[in-house]
Design a protein around this motif. Structure first.
Motif, PDB file in Angstrom:
ATOM      1  N   GLU A  59      72.805  18.645   9.768  1.00 13.74           N
ATOM      2  CA  GLU A  59      71.925  19.791   9.995  1.00 13.74           C
ATOM      3  C   GLU A  59      70.803  19.824   8.969  1.00 13.74           C
ATOM      4  N   ALA A  60      71.139  19.622   7.692  1.00 14.36           N
ATOM      5  CA  ALA A  60      70.136  19.655   6.634  1.00 14.36           C
ATOM      6  C   ALA A  60      69.142  18.509   6.784  1.00 14.36           C
ATOM      7  N   HIS A  61      69.630  17.342   7.195  1.00 12.89           N
ATOM      8  CA  HIS A  61      68.770  16.163   7.317  1.00 12.89           C
ATOM      9  C   HIS A  61      67.794  16.299   8.488  1.00 12.89           C
ATOM     10  N   THR A  62      68.234  16.911   9.570  1.00 12.75           N
ATOM     11  CA  THR A  62      67.384  17.005  10.761  1.00 12.75           C
ATOM     12  C   THR A  62      66.625  18.321  10.853  1.00 12.75           C
ATOM     13  N   GLY A  63      67.094  19.365  10.172  1.00 10.15           N
ATOM     14  CA  GLY A  63      66.473  20.673  10.313  1.00 10.15           C
ATOM     15  C   GLY A  63      66.934  21.414  11.546  1.00 10.15           C
ATOM     16  N   ARG A  64      67.956  20.901  12.208  1.00 12.92           N
ATOM     17  CA  ARG A  64      68.488  21.520  13.428  1.00 12.92           C
ATOM     18  C   ARG A  64      69.852  22.150  13.145  1.00 12.92           C
ATOM     19  N   PRO A  85      60.169  26.287  13.031  1.00 16.02           N
ATOM     20  CA  PRO A  85      60.887  25.132  13.562  1.00 16.02           C
ATOM     21  C   PRO A  85      62.385  25.413  13.669  1.00 16.02           C
ATOM     22  N   ILE A  86      62.842  25.881  14.836  1.00 18.86           N
ATOM     23  CA  ILE A  86      64.259  26.230  14.979  1.00 18.86           C
ATOM     24  C   ILE A  86      65.000  25.277  15.910  1.00 18.86           C
ATOM     25  N   GLY A  87      64.292  24.327  16.509  1.00 18.77           N
ATOM     26  CA  GLY A  87      64.966  23.327  17.339  1.00 18.77           C
ATOM     27  C   GLY A  87      65.181  23.777  18.763  1.00 18.77           C
ATOM     28  N   ALA A  88      66.108  24.697  18.979  1.00 19.13           N
ATOM     29  CA  ALA A  88      66.419  25.158  20.336  1.00 19.13           C
ATOM     30  C   ALA A  88      66.518  26.675  20.337  1.00 19.13           C
ATOM     31  N   LEU A  89      66.085  27.281  21.424  1.00 13.90           N
ATOM     32  CA  LEU A  89      66.147  28.733  21.572  1.00 13.90           C
ATOM     33  C   LEU A  89      66.999  29.037  22.794  1.00 13.90           C
ATOM     34  N   THR A  90      68.079  29.790  22.579  1.00 13.71           N
ATOM     35  CA  THR A  90      69.009  30.046  23.679  1.00 13.71           C
ATOM     36  C   THR A  90      69.195  31.529  23.966  1.00 13.71           C
ATOM     37  N   GLY A  91      68.436  32.385  23.275  1.00 12.15           N
ATOM     38  CA  GLY A  91      68.594  33.823  23.490  1.00 12.15           C
ATOM     39  C   GLY A  91      67.310  34.583  23.213  1.00 12.15           C
ATOM     40  N   THR A  92      67.391  35.893  23.240  1.00  7.95           N
ATOM     41  CA  THR A  92      66.239  36.764  23.089  1.00  7.95           C
ATOM     42  C   THR A  92      65.724  36.786  21.650  1.00  7.95           C
ATOM     43  N   LEU A 118      57.752  25.686  22.053  1.00  8.44           N
ATOM     44  CA  LEU A 118      56.965  24.513  22.416  1.00  8.44           C
ATOM     45  C   LEU A 118      57.524  23.333  21.638  1.00  8.44           C
ATOM     46  N   GLY A 119      58.195  22.448  22.356  1.00 10.95           N
ATOM     47  CA  GLY A 119      58.894  21.364  21.673  1.00 10.95           C
ATOM     48  C   GLY A 119      60.037  21.939  20.865  1.00 10.95           C
ATOM     49  N   ASP A 120      60.000  21.746  19.566  1.00 11.44           N
ATOM     50  CA  ASP A 120      61.050  22.243  18.676  1.00 11.44           C
ATOM     51  C   ASP A 120      60.604  23.465  17.881  1.00 11.44           C
ATOM     52  N   VAL A 121      59.393  23.961  18.155  1.00 11.09           N
ATOM     53  CA  VAL A 121      58.818  25.017  17.329  1.00 11.09           C
ATOM     54  C   VAL A 121      58.643  26.301  18.135  1.00 11.09           C
ATOM     55  N   LEU A 122      59.128  27.416  17.576  1.00  6.21           N
ATOM     56  CA  LEU A 122      58.948  28.722  18.191  1.00  6.21           C
ATOM     57  C   LEU A 122      57.598  29.276  17.756  1.00  6.21           C
TER      58      LEU A 122
END
Length: 199
Positions: A59-64, A85-92, A118-122
């Motif tokens: 997680e630390a290495h990828t930022g995800r 940069p949060i990687g994935a967004l799955t909620g409100t 957009l991509g990996d960035v909110l």
């Protein structure tokens, strides 16, 4: 969990997470033991600890996040909560802020902003950003979102990288071995995680 490593092009902010998922949900101890070719239960506790540490490193290495998380971003100003940069967004996404002389936050109506992954960035765009109580307060503006990869959906390459790290640490239990050459993290681990690293 350690704060992810973000690229310098992103604004600095405070970030915290909470989750009900465990690393064992993403990578069961039984699967790690099969990789290690361990068929007894004598060191299950150690293997579980190493597994958790390995996934935290990933997680630390990828930022995800490789568990679904409630991600809370705290920032001193609206401009600090625009590109995250949060990687994935799955909620409100919800946003709140401190008004002048207020001891609790006020929720910003969702009609006053838009949020898009957009991509990996909110990306957050504000129609109206009221003045905050104190521009030097680290938590003047707060954003909460549900993000990260669900534990059950962790990529296979990440699981392999984590198990390789566990294997390396399992066989080398001390920081230095007399008579052994000192090497960095196995190159294969870095290569497996490279495609998931947030830039």
């Amino acid at each position: 969990m350690p704060t992810p490593v973000f690229s310098k092009k992103y604004t600095m902010f405070q970030i915290a997470t909470s989750t009900t998922e465990r690393y064992s949900d993403a990578l069961p101890t039984s699967e790690v033991k099969e990789f290690l070719r361990v068929d007894n239960t004598d060191e299950d506790t150690l293997i579980g600890v190493l597994r958790d540490a390995a996934l935290q490193h990933c997680e630390a290495h990828t930022g995800r996040y490789f568990r679904s998380n409630a991600i809370v971003v705290k920032a001193p100003d609206w401009n600090d909560v625009r590109r995250l940069p949060i990687g994935a967004l799955t909620g409100t996404v919800t946003i709140s802020y401190f008004k002048e002389n207020a001891s609790t936050t006020t929720t910003l109506p969702n009609t006053e902003y838009t949020s898009n992954l957009l991509g990996d960035v909110l990306h957050v765009t504000y129609r109206n950003s009221p003045p905050v109580a104190d521009p030097y307060r680290f938590d003047a503006v707060n954003l909460t979102a549900i993000g990260g990869t669900a534990a059950a959906a962790i990529p296979e390459n990440v699981k392999i990288a984590a198990m390789m790290l566990v294997g390396h640490w399992f066989e080398n239990r001390y920081a230095v071995h007399i008579g052994s050459s000192i090497t960095e993290m196995p190159l294969a681990v870095t290569a497996l995680l490279a495609q998931y690293r947030l830039q």
